[in-house]
Design an enzyme around this catalytic site. Structure first.
Site, mmCIF file in Angstrom:
data_model
loop_
_atom_site.group_PDB
_atom_site.id
_atom_site.type_symbol
_atom_site.label_atom_id
_atom_site.label_comp_id
_atom_site.label_asym_id
_atom_site.label_seq_id
_atom_site.Cartn_x
_atom_site.Cartn_y
_atom_site.Cartn_z
ATOM 1 N N LYS A 160 -9.945 23.433 -49.548
ATOM 2 C CA LYS A 160 -10.050 24.787 -50.081
ATOM 3 C C LYS A 160 -8.905 25.678 -49.582
ATOM 4 O O LYS A 160 -8.541 26.654 -50.221
ATOM 5 C CB LYS A 160 -11.379 25.421 -49.691
HETATM 6 C C1 LIG Z 1 -15.123 21.877 -52.134
HETATM 7 C C2 LIG Z 1 -14.990 20.521 -51.638
HETATM 8 C C3 LIG Z 1 -15.087 19.420 -52.488
HETATM 9 C C4 LIG Z 1 -15.397 19.565 -53.959
HETATM 10 O O1 LIG Z 1 -14.369 20.193 -54.666
HETATM 11 P P1 LIG Z 1 -14.681 20.877 -56.083
HETATM 12 O O2 LIG Z 1 -13.434 21.579 -56.439
HETATM 13 O O3 LIG Z 1 -15.829 21.803 -55.854
HETATM 14 O O4 LIG Z 1 -15.040 19.791 -57.016
HETATM 15 C C5 LIG Z 1 -14.913 18.166 -51.955
HETATM 16 N N1 LIG Z 1 -14.684 17.992 -50.636
HETATM 17 C C6 LIG Z 1 -14.588 19.028 -49.786
HETATM 18 C C7 LIG Z 1 -14.358 18.763 -48.347
HETATM 19 C C8 LIG Z 1 -14.725 20.326 -50.252
HETATM 20 O O5 LIG Z 1 -14.633 21.343 -49.399
#
Ligand SMILES: *Cc1c(COP(=O)(O)O)cnc(C)c1O
Length: 501
Positions: free
Chosen positions: A110
């Site tokens: 993120k």
């Molecule tokens: C948010 C997240 C995901 C999923 O990503 P999306 O964009 O919501 O599909 C997978 N792994 C981690 C560690 C995340 O923080």
């Protein structure tokens, strides 16, 4: 470049307006009117560029109301917060790579967008002459919350309030959020799951009366969830960057196609990959990797989306999602930009928890996507096998991606250039990683981090090591039905202990 609504193609706005607004006026999502392309010449230039420069090039195609220098200012601040290369591609085996997206301030992917988005949002606010301060509301299943808090802390003209499910995040994730510093931040635990938090935030955004009440206090809402276009677009960059690195390193030839396996929850990460492909990136298949909450697997294989199912709390909590918001954007493309049908089906989803894809849409999905899932046992086994074979500790989210990629390889006999997106540092989930590799597990998350350190070649990231000595600042807990009350308390400065600085 303008952006249109998935639910009404006649609603058209600039990039700045779209990110300030978050959701479209009928509750839809903003999508680019058309996909810009990266030319062969630009692609060739990209090989020698830094990550920032690659980001500037790609984002300039969408952020046409920003000057290139303005974009560059934002990307510099954002990507300087990473250890070194924000998106290193690690070769694991012949034709098998991990794209590590966890070298930012909060150790999860993120950060790739959330270090940048606040910089862009602050500039968009000034550009649009907005007088009110922005109040960002975030619903988080763990990683978004912390990444958003870090990205937004102490940015002028913006305040941020984060809601997380009280029992739905790892101890380390919880500590990361409840110890957050910054003058303009708030953190609230909600007695419910992530979908409750997300739905609660969506309802707040759609409540006109509440909007007026908040406006009286000098604030306008914005979202930092992955439905905001400003979150989505920065994620396109690392797909191109991976490809450019693989070509530069002589792993592939320009023009070769590659596959990406993406651990998926809200469908933001994998959707950005699809956008990269529409812009000209040679991708054969996107592997949509789900955990036990495999609503997307069922959707892509059977054409039926059904959120009426048991909700599992898994060791990959950031993927514990039943309403996968960004899917709406893909559905929009698959339907041939048929906003009427999207509107109808999103209403069905809201009312019944279900909707179906058409045959034409299914053909579209089959062409670009392969979907499968890993249950808890598959995930743990994958962490263990991978550790035995390569001495590399996968975090549980990434392990889901690896397992699903293996399924794809076996089923489709496609061994071509496989890139799994590594979305979090194993240190964020030491407890589950240690359990999977059958090492000694403690109740103390910091002891676990130290044990994991003794088993791998990777240092404990300092942002985790330091947490041990930080004071918990936020202890407020609210019912799902009280989220509006929490917002008002936050505006009045009643959430958390004020910082003694
Ligand atoms: C948010 C997240 C995901 C999923 O990503 P999306 O964009 O919501 O599909 C997978 N792994 C981690 C560690 C995340 O923080």
């Amino acid at each position: 470049m303008n952006f249109i609504s998935t639910r009404d193609v006649t609603e058209k706005v600039s990039f700045s307006k779209a990110i300030l607004q978050g959701l479209t006026s009928e509750g839809g999502l903003f999508v680019p009117e058309t996909f810009p392309t990266i030319t062969k010449a630009e692609f060739a230039e990209m090989l020698d560029m830094s990550y920032d420069e690659r980001a500037n090039l790609i984002l300039s195609k969408y952020m046409t109301d920003f000057k290139i220098e303005e974009i560059a200012e934002c990307t510099k601040i954002a990507y300087d917060r990473f250890e070194e290369d924000p998106a290193p591609v690690v070769k694991i085996d012949e034709g098998v790579y991990l794209l590590e997206l966890f070298h930012g301030p909060t150790l999860a992917f993120k950060d790739m967008a959330l270090t940048l988005f606040p910089q862009i949002l602050a500039k968009a606010r000034v550009k649009e002459g907005q007088k009110e301060d922005i109040l960002v509301l975030v619903a988080t299943s763990g990683d978004t919350g912390k990444a958003a808090l870090e990205g937004f802390k102490d940015i002028h003209g913006i305040k941020i309030l984060t809601f997380f499910p009280e029992e739905g995040v790892s101890p380390m994730q919880k500590l990361q959020m409840t110890t957050q510093d910054g003058e303009n931040v708030g953190v609230v635990a909600v007695k419910g799951n992530f979908d409750n938090c997300q739905t609660g935030v969506k309802e707040i955004f759609q409540d006109k009366e509440f909007e007026r009440e908040v406006a009286k206090n000098g604030y306008v809402f914005s979202s930092a969830n992955s439905i905001n276009l400003g979150r989505l677009l920065p994620q396109i960059v690392y797909y191109f960057s991976t490809y450019a690195d693989l070509v530069s390193d002589g792993e592939i030839e320009m023009g070769d196609s590659i596959n990406f396996s993406v651990p998926t929850g809200n469908f933001g990460n994998i959707l950005a990959g699809y956008y990269a492909m529409e812009m000209g990136l040679p991708v054969k298949k996107f592997i949509c990797a789900s955990n036990s909450n495999n609503v997307l697997t069922e959707f892509f294989t059977e054409g039926k989306y059904d959120a009426n199912r048991e909700f599992f709390k898994t060791m990959s909590p950031s993927m514990d999602i039943l309403i996968s918001s960004n899917l709406e954007r893909l559905l929009f493309q698959a339907s041939g930009c048929d906003s009427e049908s999207i509107k109808l089906r999103m209403e069905q989803l809201k009312e019944t928890g279900k909707f179906e894809a058409t045959a034409k849409e299914m053909a579209f999905f089959d062409k670009y996507f392969y979907a499968t899932s890993a249950d808890e046992e598959d995930t743990a086994r994958t962490i263990n096998l991978f550790y035995d074979e390569y001495g590399y500790a996968l975090d549980p989210h990434t392990a889901v991606g690896v397992f699903c990629q293996d399924e794809y390889v076996v089923e489709e006999s496609d061994y071509d250039n496989l890139v799994v997106i590594a979305t979090a540092s194993p240190y964020k989930f030491s407890h589950d990683v240690l359990k999977a590799i059958k090492a000694k597990v403690s109740d103390d998350p910091f002891k676990n981090a130290k044990t994991l350190r003794s088993k791998t070649a990777v240092e404990i990231p300092k942002n985790i090591a330091n947490l041990e000595f930080e004071e918990v600042r936020f202890t407020d807990v609210f019912e799902v039905s009280e989220m509006k009350k929490a917002v008002l308390s936050f505006i009045k400065g009643e959430i958390g202990k004020s910082e003694a600085k």
